[in-house]
Each structure stands twice: as C-alpha cells, then as structure tokens.
Motif scaffolding. Structure first.
Motif, PDB file in Angstrom:
ATOM      1  N   GLY A   1       0.941  -1.084   0.088  1.00 38.26           N
ATOM      2  CA  GLY A   1      -0.022   0.046   0.113  1.00 38.26           C
ATOM      3  C   GLY A   1       0.605   1.071  -0.032  1.00 38.26           C
ATOM      4  N   HIS A   2       1.932   1.051   0.931  1.00 36.29           N
ATOM      5  CA  HIS A   2       2.965   2.272   0.929  1.00 36.29           C
ATOM      6  C   HIS A   2       3.613   2.669  -0.545  1.00 36.29           C
ATOM      7  CE1 HIS A   2       3.144   1.087   5.216  1.00 36.29           C
ATOM      8  NE2 HIS A   2       2.571   2.377   5.217  1.00 36.29           N
ATOM      9  N   LEU A   3       3.890   1.711  -1.319  1.00 37.18           N
ATOM     10  CA  LEU A   3       4.498   1.659  -2.409  1.00 37.18           C
ATOM     11  C   LEU A   3       3.448   2.110  -3.601  1.00 37.18           C
ATOM     12  CD1 LEU A   3       6.196  -1.283  -4.456  1.00 37.18           C
ATOM     13  CD2 LEU A   3       4.306  -0.228  -5.302  1.00 37.18           C
ATOM     14  N   LYS A   4       2.330   1.867  -3.496  1.00 34.55           N
ATOM     15  CA  LYS A   4       1.235   2.223  -4.554  1.00 34.55           C
ATOM     16  C   LYS A   4       0.875   3.830  -4.373  1.00 34.55           C
ATOM     17  CE  LYS A   4      -2.492  -0.044  -5.883  1.00 34.55           C
ATOM     18  NZ  LYS A   4      -3.607  -0.647  -5.745  1.00 34.55           N
ATOM     19  N   TRP A   5       0.889   4.243  -3.002  1.00 31.82           N
ATOM     20  CA  TRP A   5       0.512   5.604  -2.563  1.00 31.82           C
ATOM     21  C   TRP A   5       1.714   6.321  -3.036  1.00 31.82           C
ATOM     22  CZ3 TRP A   5       3.057   9.254  -0.185  1.00 31.82           C
ATOM     23  CH2 TRP A   5       2.430  10.486  -0.044  1.00 31.82           C
ATOM     24  N   THR A   6       3.022   5.882  -3.035  1.00 34.44           N
ATOM     25  CA  THR A   6       4.001   6.698  -3.176  1.00 34.44           C
ATOM     26  C   THR A   6       4.427   6.809  -4.814  1.00 34.44           C
ATOM     27  OG1 THR A   6       5.349   5.564  -1.332  1.00 34.44           O
ATOM     28  CG2 THR A   6       6.704   7.051  -3.054  1.00 34.44           C
ATOM     29  N   LEU A   7       3.980   5.635  -5.508  1.00 34.64           N
ATOM     30  CA  LEU A   7       4.169   6.197  -6.856  1.00 34.64           C
ATOM     31  C   LEU A   7       3.071   6.679  -7.421  1.00 34.64           C
ATOM     32  CD1 LEU A   7       5.833   2.466  -7.517  1.00 34.64           C
ATOM     33  CD2 LEU A   7       7.061   4.917  -7.465  1.00 34.64           C
ATOM     34  N   GLU A   8       2.036   6.325  -7.253  1.00 37.37           N
ATOM     35  CA  GLU A   8       0.766   7.015  -7.791  1.00 37.37           C
ATOM     36  C   GLU A   8       0.972   8.600  -7.457  1.00 37.37           C
ATOM     37  OE1 GLU A   8      -2.621   3.516  -7.862  1.00 37.37           O
ATOM     38  OE2 GLU A   8      -2.680   5.020  -6.364  1.00 37.37           O
ATOM     39  N   THR A   9       1.265   8.953  -6.307  1.00 38.47           N
ATOM     40  CA  THR A   9       1.343  10.397  -5.864  1.00 38.47           C
ATOM     41  C   THR A   9       2.429  11.021  -6.763  1.00 38.47           C
ATOM     42  OG1 THR A   9       0.496   9.891  -3.554  1.00 38.47           O
ATOM     43  CG2 THR A   9       1.632  11.918  -4.031  1.00 38.47           C
ATOM     44  N   PHE A  10       3.689  10.384  -6.746  1.00 35.86           N
ATOM     45  CA  PHE A  10       4.540  10.817  -7.514  1.00 35.86           C
ATOM     46  C   PHE A  10       4.232  11.082  -9.093  1.00 35.86           C
ATOM     47  CE2 PHE A  10       7.984   9.762 -10.849  1.00 35.86           C
ATOM     48  CZ  PHE A  10       8.781  10.942 -10.506  1.00 35.86           C
ATOM     49  N   VAL A  11       3.772   9.989  -9.846  1.00 33.18           N
ATOM     50  CA  VAL A  11       3.424   9.912 -11.240  1.00 33.18           C
ATOM     51  C   VAL A  11       2.426  11.300 -11.300  1.00 33.18           C
ATOM     52  CG1 VAL A  11       2.569   8.724 -13.168  1.00 33.18           C
ATOM     53  CG2 VAL A  11       4.045   7.598 -11.524  1.00 33.18           C
ATOM     54  N   ALA A  12       1.458  11.358 -10.406  1.00 33.99           N
ATOM     55  CA  ALA A  12       0.479  12.341 -10.795  1.00 33.99           C
ATOM     56  C   ALA A  12       1.056  13.736 -10.462  1.00 33.99           C
ATOM     57  CB  ALA A  12      -0.941  12.332  -9.856  1.00 33.99           C
ATOM     58  N   ARG A  13       2.001  13.750  -9.636  1.00 33.66           N
ATOM     59  CA  ARG A  13       2.580  15.248  -9.386  1.00 33.66           C
ATOM     60  C   ARG A  13       3.572  15.517 -10.616  1.00 33.66           C
ATOM     61  NH1 ARG A  13       3.958  15.192  -2.921  1.00 33.66           N
ATOM     62  NH2 ARG A  13       1.787  15.225  -2.451  1.00 33.66           N
ATOM     63  N   PHE A  14       4.173  14.480 -11.062  1.00 31.40           N
ATOM     64  CA  PHE A  14       5.135  14.425 -12.241  1.00 31.40           C
ATOM     65  C   PHE A  14       4.506  15.012 -13.560  1.00 31.40           C
ATOM     66  CE2 PHE A  14       7.742  12.861 -15.972  1.00 31.40           C
ATOM     67  CZ  PHE A  14       8.820  13.705 -15.672  1.00 31.40           C
TER      68      PHE A  14
ATOM     69  N   GLU B   1       1.489  16.432 -13.693  1.00 27.58           N
ATOM     70  CA  GLU B   1       0.674  17.534 -13.298  1.00 27.58           C
ATOM     71  C   GLU B   1      -0.874  17.153 -13.571  1.00 27.58           C
ATOM     72  OE1 GLU B   1       2.768  21.371 -14.452  1.00 27.58           O
ATOM     73  OE2 GLU B   1       4.256  19.922 -15.149  1.00 27.58           O
ATOM     74  N   VAL B   2      -1.146  16.047 -12.961  1.00 28.18           N
ATOM     75  CA  VAL B   2      -2.715  15.763 -13.013  1.00 28.18           C
ATOM     76  C   VAL B   2      -3.197  15.368 -11.745  1.00 28.18           C
ATOM     77  CG1 VAL B   2      -2.630  14.957 -15.363  1.00 28.18           C
ATOM     78  CG2 VAL B   2      -2.104  13.438 -13.652  1.00 28.18           C
ATOM     79  N   GLU B   3      -4.590  15.772 -11.382  1.00 25.63           N
ATOM     80  CA  GLU B   3      -5.014  15.629 -10.258  1.00 25.63           C
ATOM     81  C   GLU B   3      -4.861  14.047  -9.395  1.00 25.63           C
ATOM     82  OE1 GLU B   3      -6.786  17.379  -7.996  1.00 25.63           O
ATOM     83  OE2 GLU B   3      -5.918  18.918  -9.158  1.00 25.63           O
ATOM     84  N   GLY B   4      -4.905  13.067 -10.450  1.00 24.20           N
ATOM     85  CA  GLY B   4      -4.931  11.616  -9.733  1.00 24.20           C
ATOM     86  C   GLY B   4      -4.595  11.039 -11.151  1.00 24.20           C
TER      87      GLY B   4
END
Ligand code: PHE
Length: 341
Positions: A221-234, A236-239
C-alpha cells in the motif's frame, strides 16, 4: 643627382620601392655612400668644401626617405581603417547561453518531488562490481539475467580475473545504502546507467531514478501510494489511473510493473484517457535474500523499491519522439523542446 633622387623618393609607391631607393643611395654600394667614400682620397681643401656638401646631401636624402616612409605608413593605415570599417549600426547577434540538459532538468524535477515526500538522494559509482550490480540483488550465479541486461563488461582484471561492469541499473545503490546505514531508509538514487541497446527509445547510456524505503511494517500500500502520488505530480494531473501488473525481478518479491492509462493517438499524450496501458516503471517489495545480504533482518524490517527511466519519462512528458538526439549535444534540439535558458 639630388633632385632626381628626391623626386623619386617623393613619388615612390610602396615600402619596397622606397627601400630600393634607400639602398641605391645610402646602401653599402649606394651612390651617396660612394661619394662619402671618395672624401678620403681628397686633399684637405677639397674635403673642406666637399665634406659638408656631401653630408648635407646625405642628410636631405635621409630626411626625404623618412618623410616618404611616414606618408606611406599613414596611407596604409588609412586604407586599413577603410577596409576594416565596423558598422556599429548593425544589430548584434543574439547572445546564446548554455542551459541544463533536458534529462538533468527532468531528473531535478523528480528529485524535488521525492524530496517533498521525505526522500534523500544517494549516489553510487557508474563502474560497478558484479556483487553490487547482480549478486547482492539476488541474481543467481551464472544466471542468464546477467546477460539479459545487455551488460557492458570491462576487461577482466589480469590478477583476480574480476570483471567489472558499467552498472545496468541504479539498483546497486540500494545495496550500498543498506550495507552502510541502518533502517529506517528512504532514498532515491538518480544516475547514469548502461546497456547495449540502441533504437528510438533506447540509448546505450541512459538515466534511472531508483527508490528504496525500508522500515517496520512497510507494505505494498505504501508503494502504491508513493508511486501514484509521484506520477500524478510529475505529469501535473489530479490523480492517475494506474495498474500494477505482476512481473519478475530477482531483487523484489512480489514484483510489479506500473502501467498508466493513456491515449496516445495523434502523437499527444492524454493521461487517464483511452484504453491503452503504458508501462512506466518497475517496482516491488525488497526480497528477503537482499535484506539478509545487506545485514537487515527481514523479520524486523520490510521495504519496497522502484526504478524508472528518466529519459523515457521525459519523452512522454515533453512529447519527444526519439531518444537518440537527447545525447547528440545539438543545442537547437534543446531549444526546440524549450529546455534552453
Ligand atoms: N532495476 C530494475 C530495472 O532496471 C528496476 C527496478 C528497481 C525494479 C527496483 C524493481 C525495483 O529494470
């Protein structure tokens, strides 16, 4: 003699003609030098009248030579000034300054995003040994995976027979970090990597950002959150619509590749649209064998790791169709993608 000479000097065209005249009059075998030499054979009376006359002649000729020389020099300077004339009204060429390379800019973006999430940066050498690049990462000995990475091997050491490699991924930095620090660990390792590969989406030298988190009770779960958050920010999309597809890496278990949903028809990347999935990185939970090799007890600590290609993600984000010009050092290419200062 005097009048002819002075006239000739006054109208000499050019430095060489003037020099010829000087030699013909004042040189060793010159006409005036001849007259001066003749003084020695004269009687004192003759010498008294002829001496001043000839010396006066020599002085006037020398003065005429100097004057003409100055004239010629002035004319030459004048001509040079005319031909080398600078038109100060012309507009200047635009000054071009250097800039940070596209890959490094994207790498800096990534580092900043992970830094916000509490990661620090770790580094390792480009030339690795087999232990850090493969063995400690749970690649079985003699396993074909070593060749599968299209590894550049260095010449074996004549004494030990050891064959160093150009690191094929940034994962050896995981090993170096785990062996030199105690958990909790939260690092990213950006850097150059090498594989024998070259086409529109592969270059023999490329860049990866590796991530490693080791702590108690770490799970996927930590892995998924970290990568999804990173990719969205990279991007520049909401999710981000992501899917974690089972995969195999020797150093993680379970392992996955992360795909993002996108529409790439028409050459433009539209994230979270369409129904095709594109692979963007590899990840997984750090294999217990890897933890043990690095002196970490897998019953006490768990962790996840991930690795992504910086150049590939730059291509996607900035719509770059071919990877190879990235490393051809053509500043027009850089400015085309808006990377130059
Ligand atoms: N090292 C892998 C590669 O280069 C990527 C990866 C890193 C996968 C960490 C899982 C965990 O292909």
């Amino acid at each position: 003699l005097e009048l002819d000479l002075i006239n000739a000097i006054g109208s000499a065209e050019g430095v060489q003609a003037l020099e010829d005249l000087r030699v013909s009059a004042l040189g060793k075998a010159g006409s005036i030098s001849g007259l001066l030499k003749g003084l020695g054979a004269m009687s004192p009376d003759e010498r008294r009248t002829e001496g001043p006359r000839i010396n006066g002649l020599r002085d006037r000729v020398a003065a005429a030579l100097a004057a003409r020389k100055a004239e010629l020099a002035a004319a030459e300077l004048e001509a040079r000034l005319k031909s080398e004339h600078l038109d100060l009204t012309l507009p200047p060429r635009p000054a071009r300054s250097g800039s940070v390379h596209a890959t490094l800019q994207v790498m800096d973006e990534m580092v900043a995003l992970f830094a916000d999430m509490g990661f620090s940066v770790a580094e390792g050498p480009d030339i690795e040994d087999d232990f850090h690049n493969f063995t400690a990462l749970n690649f079985p000995p003699k396993h074909p995976a070593r060749e599968m990475h299209d590894t550049f091997f260095l010449r074996p050491d004549p004494e030990t027979g050891e064959r160093k490699v150009l690191r094929t991924h940034t994962s050896p930095v995981q090993i170096r970090t785990m062996m030199s620090t105690t958990p909790p660990i939260r690092i990213i390792a950006p850097g150059r990597t090498f594989r024998k590969d070259s086409d529109a989406t592969h270059t023999p030298m490329f860049h990866q950002v590796e991530g490693l988190v080791i702590d108690r009770d770490i799970h996927m779960g930590h892995l998924k959150w970290t990568l999804e958050t990173f990719v969205a920010r990279f991007f520049e999309v909401e999710g981000i619509d992501a899917r974690f597809r089972p995969h195999h890496f020797p150093f993680t278990e379970p392992s996955a590749e992360m795909d993002i949903r996108c529409d790439r028809s028409g050459g433009v990347l539209k994230l979270n649209e369409g129904d095709s999935w594109m692979e963007i990185l590899g990840c997984g939970m750090v294999h217990p064998n890897v933890l043990r090799t690095c002196g970490i007890d897998p019953d006490e600590y768990q962790g996840f790791a991930f690795g992504m290609g910086v150049d590939r993600l730059a291509m996607l984000k900035y719509g770059i169709p071919d990877l190879r010009p990235m490393f051809e050092a053509d500043s027009r290419w850089l400015s085309h993608y808006g990377f130059s200062a």
